[in-house]
Design an enzyme around this catalytic site. Structure first.
Site, PDB file in Angstrom:
ATOM      1  CG  ASP A  33      -2.065  -1.006   1.063  1.00  0.00           C
ATOM      2  OD1 ASP A  33      -2.621  -1.095  -0.040  1.00  0.00           O
ATOM      3  OD2 ASP A  33      -2.377  -1.709   2.043  1.00  0.00           O
ATOM      4  CG  ASP A  62      -7.927  -3.290  -3.539  1.00  0.00           C
ATOM      5  OD1 ASP A  62      -8.332  -4.214  -4.263  1.00  0.00           O
ATOM      6  OD2 ASP A  62      -8.430  -3.044  -2.436  1.00  0.00           O
TER       7      ASP A  62
HETATM    8  N1  GLY Z   1      -7.731  -2.274   0.204  1.00  0.00           N
HETATM    9  C1  GLY Z   1      -8.349  -1.115  -0.108  1.00  0.00           C
HETATM   10  C2  GLY Z   1      -9.826  -1.092  -0.016  1.00  0.00           C
HETATM   11  O1  GLY Z   1     -10.420  -1.525   0.950  1.00  0.00           O
HETATM   12  O2  GLY Z   1     -10.421  -0.610  -0.913  1.00  0.00           O
END
Ligand code: GLY
Length: 395
Positions: free
Chosen positions: A117, A177
């Site tokens: 992330d 993501d």
């Molecule tokens: N992992 C990012 C989200 O929950 O969108």
């Protein structure tokens, strides 16, 4: 005065007072000019108490408190990003001071190799900072973070590993993501001239392009790769209602992710992917008229399912960019519709609501019953980004 009431009626009285004051605030707010109401919400972010260890993430109605997280949480960069963006929108220097303070607390994440992330945390904070003014230190932090993120790339699978948890179930999980973290890599190459980050981002985008999308142009949330054959071994969900559903935010990351990949590469396959994924979203029978999606397009509870404002704002922002690439007004119309819907007291929090957020009704993690229909920091982030992008179009 209370002494004239029977004690037994006291809870009822308190209830009525709370109800009455709540109604009057809502009524007053609906009479406020919407831009005045937004200004009041923006000030809640500006005046939120600085705390290096507690980044505001969401508001829990269940617990009546602001949920705060440490810098290692994937959402930590959004609050600083919101302050940078608010400077862009308002021109008020006070936002810069606060943005700098919150951004600095994220620096240690540049060495955190246990997460994919990095883009969400470092690019949305430091990256927004260098959009406002040159800063060599911020650039160095982005390059260092890109080096750390690169350690999660597998040369055989040609992808960046998303998660390290659940090792008994997954071998090499990659989530849609993760496309969002590529922006940090592309920018690191632009800043440093080191093309390795760009190449790695392209490889990841290509692998995801091959394996994450269904024939109907929706996408899987998680693809788990086999570490011996390097091929997908499982296609599942972690945050959607079931493995074959269209989890709205995952779908929105797919649209945004391929739009940004096109921006840096001009590879038409990426723009095609962004467009076909966007068309699936726009034409879905379960997309409500106001443009704000339900949290999962396949929740059987629709129309009584929670919305996810964050998915709507992510797509709204991406569609301004898609419009820039295609000049197709339909994408711009969606972005404008979302902003029109959100600029109302149905979505903007009350002027006196004590939390550093702007919009209500995002849904974080429905399967875990966590952050359902609440204010969430990244819903605000992409709302502000959409406003900036629309402003920059100078329409
Ligand atoms: N992992 C990012 C989200 O929950 O969108």
């Amino acid at each position: 005065m209370l002494s004239c009431f029977n004690k037994n009626y006291y809870p009822i009285l308190v209830f009525l007072v709370v109800m009455f004051s709540g109604c009057s605030t809502k009524k007053e707010d609906s009479e406020l000019n919407i831009s005045t109401l937004l200004q009041k919400r923006y000030e809640k972010l500006l005046n939120y108490e600085i705390d290096s260890l507690a980044f505001p993430r969401s508001y829990s109605y269940k617990d009546n408190l602001v949920k705060k997280v440490p810098s290692k949480d994937w959402t930590s960069g959004f609050f600083a990003g919101n302050l940078w963006q608010l400077y862009n929108l308002t021109g008020n220097q006070a936002y810069i001071k606060k943005a700098e303070a919150w951004t600095a607390f994220i620096e240690k994440e540049k060495f955190n190799y246990r997460t994919h992330d990095m883009g969400f945390k470092v690019y949305n904070s430091f990256g927004n900072g260098i959009k406002i003014k040159d800063n060599k230190q911020y650039e160095d932090i982005i390059i260092e973070s890109a080096k750390t993120l690169s350690t999660r790339f597998n040369e055989n699978i040609k992808s960046i590993r998303s998660w390290d948890f659940n090792k008994r179930v997954w071998q090499f999980p990659v989530i849609i993501d993760n496309m969002m973290n590529l922006e940090l890599l592309f920018e690191a190459t632009k800043i440093s001239g080191d093309s390795s980050f760009h190449k790695l981002a392209v490889a990841h985008a290509n692998t995801t392009l091959t394996h994450h999308f269904r024939p109907n142009n929706s996408c899987y949330h998680v693809v788990d790769y086999d570490t011996l054959t390097y091929q997908p071994r499982m296609k599942v969900t972690h945050q959607g209602i079931n493995d074959e559903s269209s989890w709205a935010r995952g779908h929105s990351w797919g649209i945004y992710g391929y739009t940004l990949a096109y921006r840096y590469t001009k590879n038409s396959r990426y723009l095609d992917r962004a467009i076909t994924t966007a068309e699936y979203f726009l034409n879905h029978k379960n997309l409500p008229n106001d443009g704000i999606p339900y949290w999962d397009f396949d929740d059987p509870a629709i129309p009584n399912a929670p919305r996810d404002v964050s998915a709507g704002t992510i797509v709204a922002s991406a569609m301004v960019e898609i419009y820039g690439h295609t000049l197709d007004e339909k994408y711009l119309d969606y972005s404008k519709k979302v902003i029109t819907s959100l600029k109302s007291t149905d979505y903007i929090l009350n002027s006196d609501f004590e939390a550093p957020f702007i919009l209500d009704h995002s849904t974080g993690n429905w399967p875990k019953n966590d952050e359902i229909d609440e204010p969430i920091v990244y819903g605000d982030y992409y709302f502000l980004e959409t406003l900036i992008r629309l402003k920059n179009l100078k329409l």
